[in-house]
Structures are given as C-alpha cells and as structure tokens.
Motif scaffolding. Structure first.
Motif, mmCIF file in Angstrom:
data_model
loop_
_atom_site.group_PDB
_atom_site.id
_atom_site.type_symbol
_atom_site.label_atom_id
_atom_site.label_comp_id
_atom_site.label_asym_id
_atom_site.label_seq_id
_atom_site.Cartn_x
_atom_site.Cartn_y
_atom_site.Cartn_z
ATOM 1 N N ASP A 1 1.018 -1.149 0.094
ATOM 2 C CA ASP A 1 -0.072 0.154 0.116
ATOM 3 C C ASP A 1 0.761 1.376 0.018
ATOM 4 N N VAL A 2 0.347 2.380 -0.282
ATOM 5 C CA VAL A 2 1.152 3.571 -0.193
ATOM 6 C C VAL A 2 1.932 3.738 0.972
ATOM 7 N N GLU A 3 1.329 3.555 2.280
ATOM 8 C CA GLU A 3 2.019 3.829 3.341
ATOM 9 C C GLU A 3 3.463 3.159 3.639
ATOM 10 N N VAL B 1 9.202 1.886 3.067
ATOM 11 C CA VAL B 1 10.144 1.179 2.408
ATOM 12 C C VAL B 1 11.261 2.017 1.852
ATOM 13 N N VAL B 2 10.870 3.142 1.086
ATOM 14 C CA VAL B 2 11.853 3.983 0.468
ATOM 15 C C VAL B 2 12.454 4.766 1.430
ATOM 16 N N GLN B 3 11.900 5.278 2.511
ATOM 17 C CA GLN B 3 12.398 6.274 3.445
ATOM 18 C C GLN B 3 13.749 5.277 4.255
ATOM 19 N N VAL C 1 6.511 1.775 -10.204
ATOM 20 C CA VAL C 1 5.035 2.029 -9.906
ATOM 21 C C VAL C 1 4.251 0.963 -10.683
ATOM 22 N N PRO C 2 3.011 0.701 -10.164
ATOM 23 C CA PRO C 2 2.063 -0.411 -10.695
ATOM 24 C C PRO C 2 1.744 -0.024 -11.974
ATOM 25 N N ASN C 3 1.789 1.440 -12.296
ATOM 26 C CA ASN C 3 0.858 1.633 -13.654
ATOM 27 C C ASN C 3 1.385 3.245 -14.098
ATOM 28 N N HIS C 4 0.369 3.661 -15.104
ATOM 29 C CA HIS C 4 0.865 5.185 -15.240
ATOM 30 C C HIS C 4 -0.092 6.123 -14.463
ATOM 31 N N ALA D 1 -1.508 9.699 -9.773
ATOM 32 C CA ALA D 1 -1.280 9.515 -8.042
ATOM 33 C C ALA D 1 -0.156 8.666 -7.858
ATOM 34 N N ASN D 2 -0.191 7.565 -8.228
ATOM 35 C CA ASN D 2 1.182 6.635 -8.020
ATOM 36 C C ASN D 2 2.519 6.996 -8.320
#
Length: 310
Positions: A79-81, A86-88, A104-107, A110-111
C-alpha cells in the motif's frame, strides 16, 4: 558537483552519498548519477532487486552496499504507506549510500506522485508504448508548466525553513531542484513500444533519463517464452531498440542476475541480486538436508555429538 563538494571521483569512497541531497527525505541527484555512469565517469550503478518489499527487508537491503534498491511496487501488494516507509528506510538506514528506485504499478498520476513524494530517487514506469503515454508519465513526474508538469506540490512534505526544503541550487525553487534530482526511467516492454521509441524520445526524451527493456514482457508480446531467445524477429527488435537509444544518446539498462558481466557491460545501471533469488537458491539447501537426513528411528538413545545411536 554533488552536496558538500562531492564529485564523481568521490563515489569510490562515499558511494551514492556523493549524490545525496541536503535531506534524505529528498531524492538523490539520481539524474546526474545515471548520466555520469553513462559517460563513464563512474561505474554502472549496481542494484538489489526487492521483489518482496517490506520494511524489515528494506533495513537489510539498505546495508548491502548496493547503489540502489529496486522496489517492485508493480508486482507486490504494497500500500502507499508501506511503500513510503520502505523508500525512506532504504535511504535513511544506508545514510544516503543507497538510493531507492520505485517501479510504480502503472501510469497512474497519483501513484507516480506518491513514489516521488516518498523521496524515491527514481521512478520506473512500466509498459510505455506510445508518445501519449510517455507524455503523460513525464507530466505526472514533473513540477511546473516549463516542462508541462502536472505533479502536485505536497505542502507538508517540504516545509520552508526545514532541512527537507533545503536546495542544492539556491538560485532555483525547491520544485525546480526536485525536477533535476529525481530520475525518470521508462520500460519498453512490447514490440509496439520499440517501434514507437524513436517518436517517444523525439518528443519527451529530454525528461527521460534511462530506458529499460523489459525482456520478459517483450517476448510475451511477441508470443515467445523465456527471458531471451534467438528468434530472428526478436533479435531484430532488440537491435532496433539499441539503435534508437544510440541515435538519441540515451542510456539503457537491464538485469544481470547470472554473473555474465559482459552482457551488462553497456548498461548504465543493472540489478545483480535480489531477495527472491536468495530464497530460490535455498532450495538446494533443503534438498541436501532431505538427502542427508533420512528417516531413522528416533526412539534410540542418540549421541548429540556423534550423531549415531549408542
């Protein structure tokens, strides 16, 4: 020049810290790092592929001395959170020595924004087939009308006066700095995409930093199995892609999981290891254990040191 006066020659001693931003909440100067690797000023960027992303795995991956960790959001239930954590985790635990690249999952606009807001040093966008798709992806990843950007500025991410809003180039806004820092990598994964690549790079190539050829999906789109083959039309398609990238002076990238370093010699960045590979390799350990630990009657009085019955 990177923060604190670091130059490409400092990479050997500092890794990607030579390209870090004023705050680890910001993306590294990944665009410059990729360009320096393409021009031979530094070696190719070497990555760890995280197919099973979570915070605990990220803490380990951040300490492997990779230049970047590929976070596969496309093929995982993040999920986004959690993606943000993970990134941080990667960039903070490594103290900036390792960058987070997010596929990212797609184009979806928002993602792409979520990944960049998290501080990802690069976004990798899959299955780009047309000029229109490429234009949308570029627009979603950039701030400001100068580059036709439609990325929304997050008011609580970079608060004026805090280190997260510090800039490498004080003569430009934080938004212009971020445009210059975070890299955009597109994946060409179909025969249609390869045929349209020349038009894509003609239209928006200045904002695309690297093109990754998605070999598996490319072969699927052509009706073939496996990651590579010697089918004439497949090889012609690969040659066309390489010629197009050369024409536009654009770096390429691809995997090198098998230690065949010659195959990766022309790559600007490559992934050479991954969490799923480590798990898959343990199958032999389990098979060896099964072979060497046959059925025995455990009711006997065994010696724990000799491994034989008394």
């Amino acid at each position: 020049m990177a923060i604190n006066g670091s130059k490409p020659e400092h990479v050997g001693e500092r890794g990607m810290q030579a390209y870090r931003a004023p705050s680890l909440a910001q993306p590294h100067r990944a665009r410059q790092a990729l360009r320096d690797a393409y021009e031979g000023k530094i070696g190719p960027l070497l990555g760890f592929y995280m197919a099973l992303p979570n915070v605990m795995n990220a803490k380990v991956a951040a300490q492997l001395e990779a230049d970047f960790v590929w976070v596969d959001w496309e093929h995982s239930p993040l999920d986004v959170e959690t993606m943000t954590e993970v990134v941080q985790t990667i960039q903070y635990v490594s103290e900036g020595a390792t960058m987070a690249f997010v596929r990212v999952p797609n184009h979806d606009h928002a993602n792409i924004g979520f990944a960049l807001d998290a501080g990802a040093s690069a976004v990798i966008v899959p299955q780009v087939d047309t000029v229109a798709q490429a234009q949308h992806v570029v627009s979603s990843s950039k701030f400001g009308k100068v580059v036709n950007g439609t990325r929304s500025a997050p008011p609580a991410r970079w608060v004026p006066g805090l280190s997260t809003a510090a800039t490498l180039d004080p003569s430009s806004t934080i938004w212009e700095n971020l445009n210059k820092q975070a890299a955009l990598i597109i994946q060409i994964e179909s025969e249609v995409g390869v045929k349209n690549l020349d038009d894509i790079l003609t239209e928006v190539g200045s904002q695309i930093d690297v093109v990754w050829i998605g070999l598996i999906d490319l072969r699927v789109s052509m009706g073939y199995d496996g990651i590579w083959g010697d089918e004439p039309d497949f090889l012609r398609t690969i040659r066309l892609c390489e010629q197009t990238l050369s024409k536009h002076g654009k770096p390429t990238a691809g995997p090198c999981f098998d230690g065949n370093w010659a195959r990766a010699a022309n790559k600007t960045f490559t992934v050479v290891s991954g969490d799923w590979l480590a798990l898959a390799n343990e199958r032999e350990t389990i098979r060896n254990a099964r072979t060497n630990l046959p059925a025995t009657d455990k009711r006997q009085n065994w010696s724990s040191t000799s491994g034989v019955a008394k």
